[in-house]
Design a protein around this motif. Structure first.
Motif, mmCIF file in Angstrom:
data_model
loop_
_atom_site.group_PDB
_atom_site.id
_atom_site.type_symbol
_atom_site.label_atom_id
_atom_site.label_comp_id
_atom_site.label_asym_id
_atom_site.label_seq_id
_atom_site.Cartn_x
_atom_site.Cartn_y
_atom_site.Cartn_z
ATOM 1 N N GLU A 1 0.827 -1.200 0.000
ATOM 2 C CA GLU A 1 0.000 0.000 0.000
ATOM 3 C C GLU A 1 0.868 1.260 0.000
ATOM 4 O OE1 GLU A 1 -3.084 2.337 -0.503
ATOM 5 O OE2 GLU A 1 -3.080 0.154 -0.644
ATOM 6 N N VAL A 2 1.996 1.224 0.717
ATOM 7 C CA VAL A 2 2.917 2.358 0.722
ATOM 8 C C VAL A 2 3.392 2.658 -0.696
ATOM 9 C CG1 VAL A 2 5.254 3.069 1.387
ATOM 10 C CG2 VAL A 2 3.676 2.198 3.114
ATOM 11 N N LEU A 3 3.752 1.615 -1.438
ATOM 12 C CA LEU A 3 4.240 1.840 -2.794
ATOM 13 C C LEU A 3 3.122 2.282 -3.738
ATOM 14 C CD1 LEU A 3 6.909 -0.950 -3.320
ATOM 15 C CD2 LEU A 3 7.197 1.414 -2.624
ATOM 16 N N ARG A 4 1.901 1.807 -3.497
ATOM 17 C CA ARG A 4 0.777 2.326 -4.291
ATOM 18 C C ARG A 4 0.636 3.837 -4.079
ATOM 19 N NH1 ARG A 4 -1.829 -2.632 -2.736
ATOM 20 N NH2 ARG A 4 -2.250 -3.919 -4.590
ATOM 21 N N ARG A 5 0.761 4.255 -2.837
ATOM 22 C CA ARG A 5 0.658 5.680 -2.526
ATOM 23 C C ARG A 5 1.783 6.462 -3.198
ATOM 24 N NH1 ARG A 5 -2.137 7.477 1.960
ATOM 25 N NH2 ARG A 5 -0.409 8.843 2.569
ATOM 26 N N GLU A 6 2.990 5.908 -3.140
ATOM 27 C CA GLU A 6 4.123 6.600 -3.748
ATOM 28 C C GLU A 6 3.914 6.806 -5.241
ATOM 29 O OE1 GLU A 6 7.903 4.880 -2.960
ATOM 30 O OE2 GLU A 6 7.752 5.115 -0.797
ATOM 31 N N GLY B 1 -9.085 12.303 -2.528
ATOM 32 C CA GLY B 1 -9.289 11.207 -1.593
ATOM 33 C C GLY B 1 -8.042 10.757 -0.868
ATOM 34 N N PHE B 2 -6.984 11.508 -0.993
ATOM 35 C CA PHE B 2 -5.698 11.129 -0.397
ATOM 36 C C PHE B 2 -5.573 11.816 0.958
ATOM 37 C CE2 PHE B 2 -1.099 10.940 -0.006
ATOM 38 C CZ PHE B 2 -0.755 9.763 -0.657
ATOM 39 N N GLY B 3 -5.419 11.029 2.031
ATOM 40 C CA GLY B 3 -5.295 11.622 3.359
ATOM 41 C C GLY B 3 -6.634 12.071 3.916
ATOM 42 N N ARG B 4 -6.582 12.611 5.136
ATOM 43 C CA ARG B 4 -7.782 13.101 5.823
ATOM 44 C C ARG B 4 -7.510 14.490 6.381
ATOM 45 N NH1 ARG B 4 -9.697 10.144 10.448
ATOM 46 N NH2 ARG B 4 -7.542 9.554 10.891
ATOM 47 N N PRO B 5 -7.610 15.514 5.540
ATOM 48 C CA PRO B 5 -7.271 16.856 6.028
ATOM 49 C C PRO B 5 -8.227 17.392 7.090
ATOM 50 C CG PRO B 5 -8.159 16.940 3.794
ATOM 51 C CD PRO B 5 -7.928 15.503 4.102
ATOM 52 N N GLU B 6 -9.481 16.938 7.075
ATOM 53 C CA GLU B 6 -10.432 17.425 8.090
ATOM 54 C C GLU B 6 -9.976 16.978 9.477
ATOM 55 O OE1 GLU B 6 -11.214 15.404 5.581
ATOM 56 O OE2 GLU B 6 -12.226 16.730 4.151
ATOM 57 N N GLY B 7 -9.825 17.934 10.363
ATOM 58 C CA GLY B 7 -9.410 17.614 11.731
ATOM 59 C C GLY B 7 -7.950 17.217 11.855
ATOM 60 N N PHE B 8 -7.141 17.515 10.827
ATOM 61 C CA PHE B 8 -5.745 17.074 10.831
ATOM 62 C C PHE B 8 -4.990 17.597 12.045
ATOM 63 C CE2 PHE B 8 -1.290 17.890 9.673
ATOM 64 C CZ PHE B 8 -0.875 16.607 9.333
ATOM 65 N N LEU B 9 -5.072 18.885 12.324
ATOM 66 C CA LEU B 9 -4.324 19.446 13.451
ATOM 67 C C LEU B 9 -4.876 18.966 14.785
ATOM 68 C CD1 LEU B 9 -3.679 23.128 12.281
ATOM 69 C CD2 LEU B 9 -2.207 21.114 12.028
ATOM 70 N N TRP C 1 8.947 9.343 -0.183
ATOM 71 C CA TRP C 1 7.608 9.912 -0.063
ATOM 72 C C TRP C 1 6.659 9.021 0.741
ATOM 73 C CZ3 TRP C 1 6.372 14.764 -1.829
ATOM 74 C CH2 TRP C 1 7.330 15.386 -2.633
ATOM 75 N N GLU C 2 7.184 8.108 1.540
ATOM 76 C CA GLU C 2 6.347 7.135 2.237
ATOM 77 C C GLU C 2 5.349 7.772 3.200
ATOM 78 O OE1 GLU C 2 8.805 4.245 4.131
ATOM 79 O OE2 GLU C 2 9.868 3.717 2.299
ATOM 80 N N MET C 3 5.689 8.930 3.771
ATOM 81 C CA MET C 3 4.836 9.561 4.782
ATOM 82 C C MET C 3 3.957 10.661 4.195
ATOM 83 S SD MET C 3 5.792 7.790 7.320
ATOM 84 C CE MET C 3 4.993 8.656 8.678
ATOM 85 N N CYS C 4 3.932 10.792 2.887
ATOM 86 C CA CYS C 4 3.175 11.868 2.256
ATOM 87 C C CYS C 4 1.676 11.758 2.559
ATOM 88 C CB CYS C 4 3.416 11.826 0.753
ATOM 89 S SG CYS C 4 2.567 13.122 -0.167
ATOM 90 N N THR C 5 1.037 12.913 2.728
ATOM 91 C CA THR C 5 -0.403 12.946 2.963
ATOM 92 C C THR C 5 -0.928 14.321 2.574
ATOM 93 O OG1 THR C 5 -2.130 12.404 4.576
ATOM 94 C CG2 THR C 5 -0.296 13.750 5.362
#
Length: 333
Positions: free
Chosen positions: A69-74, A152-160, A232-236
């Motif tokens: 899944e990490v490589l799919r994201r990359e 659809g990448f990541g969850r920016p709502e409520g991130f902080l 880029w493994e931690m990208c969001t």
């Protein structure tokens, strides 16, 4: 990028060649295959075919739970960054439908400063100084990319709002490791309270690298320019100012004894001049980066108590955690 040491013969080069044929890439024997060394997370192999150089990136042979899944994201990230001006490795082709996931990218013509400087950079203080500003400029260019390139990448709502509870929970989870006495980290709870009390009320979502520091950059051989941001493994999708905080929190890296780099305040001023984001609360992002990274590194210290990591490495990273929390304390105002 991190890469696992591997015997190239363990990779099925014949199957790779057949797949490349199906992608319409230049045909011929795969030649000069050799591992790209430097870590443990993924496999990278450099090779040539029909005179064209490639880098193969795939999961380790003993696949971890999230490796594919990490490589799919990359692959999504690298594809999305194409044409944006952000310095990143160029994606050639990817196989994401079946596992193991893997992709091909063009080799980066550059060097990683964590392994030393070439003569030109070593002998020119102006180039070394500019390297820091170029690192900041590359980060600002990432922060300007429209996050809609990655729907659809990541969850920016409520991130902080999620940050402090998320990392305090991570720290608490270390208590399940045998022998770990619990975190002995001065200013831990005080910093957590400060972060919650001073959290920015809003932010503009953007693409975050997630682990932005000098060792994840490759610089051009002919000057201070960043040739590519790697790993880029931690990208969001989150708050890109946390990337700036991460750069400042890790600056200068104790692993990179490079004299003449800009001061942290100069990095912030450079980023501010290139971004229209609200920088009024940058101290929060630096403290948050110190807090998160310190907790992540404490995990190795905890695993060392349980015999799952070398004691000397655990002790070293625990000291780094203490240094990070001391830096976080200094940035609180």
């Amino acid at each position: 990028m991190t890469a696992q040491h591997i015997d190239v013969e363990a990779i099925d080069l014949s199957a790779l060649a057949t797949w490349m044929d199906g992608q319409g890439l230049p045909r011929g024997p795969i030649e000069k295959a050799e591992p790209v060394l430097g870590g443990t997370q993924n496999v990278m192999v450099r090779f040539e075919r029909a005179g064209v150089p490639y880098i193969l990136r795939r999961p380790p042979l003993h696949v971890r739970a999230k490796s594919n899944e990490v490589l799919r994201r990359e692959t999504r990230i690298l594809a999305a960054l194409e044409g944006t001006g952000v310095p990143a490795p160029r994606l050639v082709a990817a196989q994401t439908a079946t596992e193991p996931v893997f992709y091909l990218m063009e080799p980066v013509d550059g060097f990683n400063a964590s392994t030393g400087l070439p003569e030109r950079h070593r002998d020119d203080p102006a180039i070394r100084y500019r390297m820091g500003l170029e690192a900041t400029s590359a980060l600002a260019s990432l922060g300007r990319v429209d996050p809609e390139r990655l729907p659809g990448f990541g969850r920016p709502e409520g991130f902080l709002e999620r940050q402090v509870p998320r990392w305090m929970s991570e720290l608490e989870s270390y208590g399940r490791l045998d022998g770990y006495p619990g975190p002995d980290i001065p200013h831990l709870h005080e910093t957590a309270r400060w972060l919650e009390a001073n959290r920015p009320r809003s932010f503009t979502p953007g693409i975050m690298h997630g682990d932005y520091h000098l060792a994840n950059l490759m610089f051009a051989h002919d000057g201070p320019r960043v040739a590519a941001i790697v790993d880029w493994e931690m990208c969001t999708i989150g708050d890109p100012l946390l990337d700036l905080g991460w750069l400042v929190a890790t600056w200068p890296s104790s692993q990179l004894q490079i004299p003449g780099l800009p001061q942290a305040e100069e990095l912030i001023a450079c980023y501010t001049s290139l971004s229209d984001r609200d920088h009024s609360n940058i101290a929060w992002y630096v403290v948050m980066a110190c807090f998160k990274l310190g907790i992540v590194l404490e995990g190795t210290h905890a695993r060392a108590f349980a015999g799952k990591a070398p004691k000397d490495i655990g002790d070293l990273l625990h000291q780094t955690t203490l240094d990070l929390f001391a830096r976080a304390k200094a940035w609180q105002n």
